[in-house]
Design an enzyme around this catalytic site. Structure first.
Site, PDB file in Angstrom:
ATOM      1  N   ASP A   1       0.866  -1.168   0.000  1.00 35.13           N
ATOM      2  CA  ASP A   1       0.000   0.000   0.000  1.00 35.13           C
ATOM      3  C   ASP A   1       0.910   1.227   0.000  1.00 35.13           C
ATOM      4  O   ASP A   1       2.107   1.107  -0.271  1.00 35.13           O
ATOM      5  CB  ASP A   1      -0.960  -0.034   1.195  1.00 35.13           C
ATOM      6  CG  ASP A   1      -0.244  -0.268   2.526  1.00 35.13           C
ATOM      7  OD1 ASP A   1       0.878   0.260   2.695  1.00 35.13           O
ATOM      8  OD2 ASP A   1      -0.796  -0.958   3.388  1.00 35.13           O
TER       9      ASP A   1
ATOM     10  N   LYS B   1      -5.150   1.381   0.249  1.00 38.15           N
ATOM     11  CA  LYS B   1      -6.470   1.853   0.639  1.00 38.15           C
ATOM     12  C   LYS B   1      -6.346   3.326   0.984  1.00 38.15           C
ATOM     13  O   LYS B   1      -5.509   3.709   1.792  1.00 38.15           O
ATOM     14  CB  LYS B   1      -6.995   1.058   1.836  1.00 38.15           C
ATOM     15  CG  LYS B   1      -7.249  -0.405   1.507  1.00 38.15           C
ATOM     16  CD  LYS B   1      -7.746  -1.158   2.715  1.00 38.15           C
ATOM     17  CE  LYS B   1      -6.629  -1.467   3.686  1.00 38.15           C
ATOM     18  NZ  LYS B   1      -5.637  -2.405   3.117  1.00 38.15           N
TER      19      LYS B   1
ATOM     20  N   MET C   1      -3.107   6.489  13.333  1.00 35.44           N
ATOM     21  CA  MET C   1      -4.186   6.727  12.371  1.00 35.44           C
ATOM     22  C   MET C   1      -5.315   7.531  13.000  1.00 35.44           C
ATOM     23  O   MET C   1      -6.488   7.236  12.799  1.00 35.44           O
ATOM     24  CB  MET C   1      -4.714   5.401  11.814  1.00 35.44           C
ATOM     25  CG  MET C   1      -3.654   4.550  11.151  1.00 35.44           C
ATOM     26  SD  MET C   1      -4.240   2.907  10.688  1.00 35.44           S
ATOM     27  CE  MET C   1      -4.390   2.130  12.298  1.00 35.44           C
TER      28      MET C   1
END
Length: 268
Positions: free
Chosen positions: A42, A63, A178
């Protein structure tokens, strides 16, 4: 002829790439990336690492929040498909794949389908991001415990599994991965739970990348500081007395990109 340490056909390697600096890749991760048949990655490993990968052997399964994405079930199935065809496959994640990186989900999926896999730990951003910003997540004078929390839980959950009231009562250091967009939510939750409004907080964006940026403040001011500096994902949040350490070492901290902060810290 294969050599000792070469990746094995039909095996999936769950590899953590570290926070983004290619020099923080483990020796084993680097070797596997050079020799694997296929690399699924990713964007979190960062351009300095991704741009060094052989394009003809790479698949981007990233993503992106609010945008196009490859679902986790699709990634799981692709890993099985590639390994079942006899390929040695590296599943490359930022940081450490077993620290909020879904590596555990992928390991269970592979095991349930009789696909051999190997875990290659990486330097997790939970410790690396604060460290390169001059913030120890433990300190004999300030914090004897650390709580690692995700700021981005499974959206299908009916309610959060994070008990912010318990974390506020526990004290020590809280590291949130995050959690940039939800910063107002969990700072408010900690304040409502009785945390001191003057508790130091730091946000470290793109740790070890040339674009690394840091915002500092308190539980009351960090949202405004985030917005002033323009902190964006990926970033790590550090809550606790240890976050104030940065101010005491910054003048001599050589981890800053090019020896200087990308832009001045902002404390509101």
């Amino acid at each position: 002829m294969s050599e000792p340490g070469d990746p094995k056909p039909g095996t999936v390697y769950l590899v953590g790439s570290g926070p983004g600096d290619p020099e923080l890749l483990t020796v084993k991760a680097k070797r596997l990336l050079e020799r694997a048949d296929v690399v699924l990655h990713d964007r979190l490993p960062g351009p300095a690492i991704i741009d060094q990968l052989p394009a003809d052997r790479c698949e981007d399964v990233g993503k992106r929040a609010g945008g196009d994405r490859t679902s986790q079930p699709e990634i799981n199935e692709r890993l099985v498909e590639l390994a079942s065809a006899g390929n040695s496959v590296v599943r490359l994640k930022g940081g450490d794949s077993f620290v909020f990186g879904r590596g555990g989900e992928e390991a269970e999926y592979l095991a349930a389908r009789d696909v051999p896999f190997e875990v290659v730990p990486g330097v997790t951003s939970a410790t690396a991001a604060p460290a390169v910003a001059g913030i120890p997540i433990t300190h004999r004078d300030h914090a004897s415990s650390v709580s690692l929390v995700t700021g981005h839980e499974d959206p299908d959950k009916e309610e959060s599994a994070v008990d912010w009231e318990a974390l506020a009562a526990l004290g020590g250091t809280i590291v949130v991965l995050m959690g940039v967009s939800r910063l107002p939510d969990y700072t408010d939750a900690l304040l409502e739970a009785g945390a001191d409004p003057e508790t130091p907080v730091a946000l470290v964006e793109r740790a070890t990348w040339p674009e690394q940026r840091v915002a500092t403040g308190t539980l009351e001011t960090i949202v405004a500081a985030r917005d002033e500096v323009g902190i964006e994902p990926p970033a790590v949040t550090v809550v606790g007395e240890v976050a104030a350490t940065r101010d005491r070492v910054l003048e001599y901290l050589a981890n800053e990109p090019d020896g200087e902060p990308v832009e001045p810290d902002t404390e509101v």
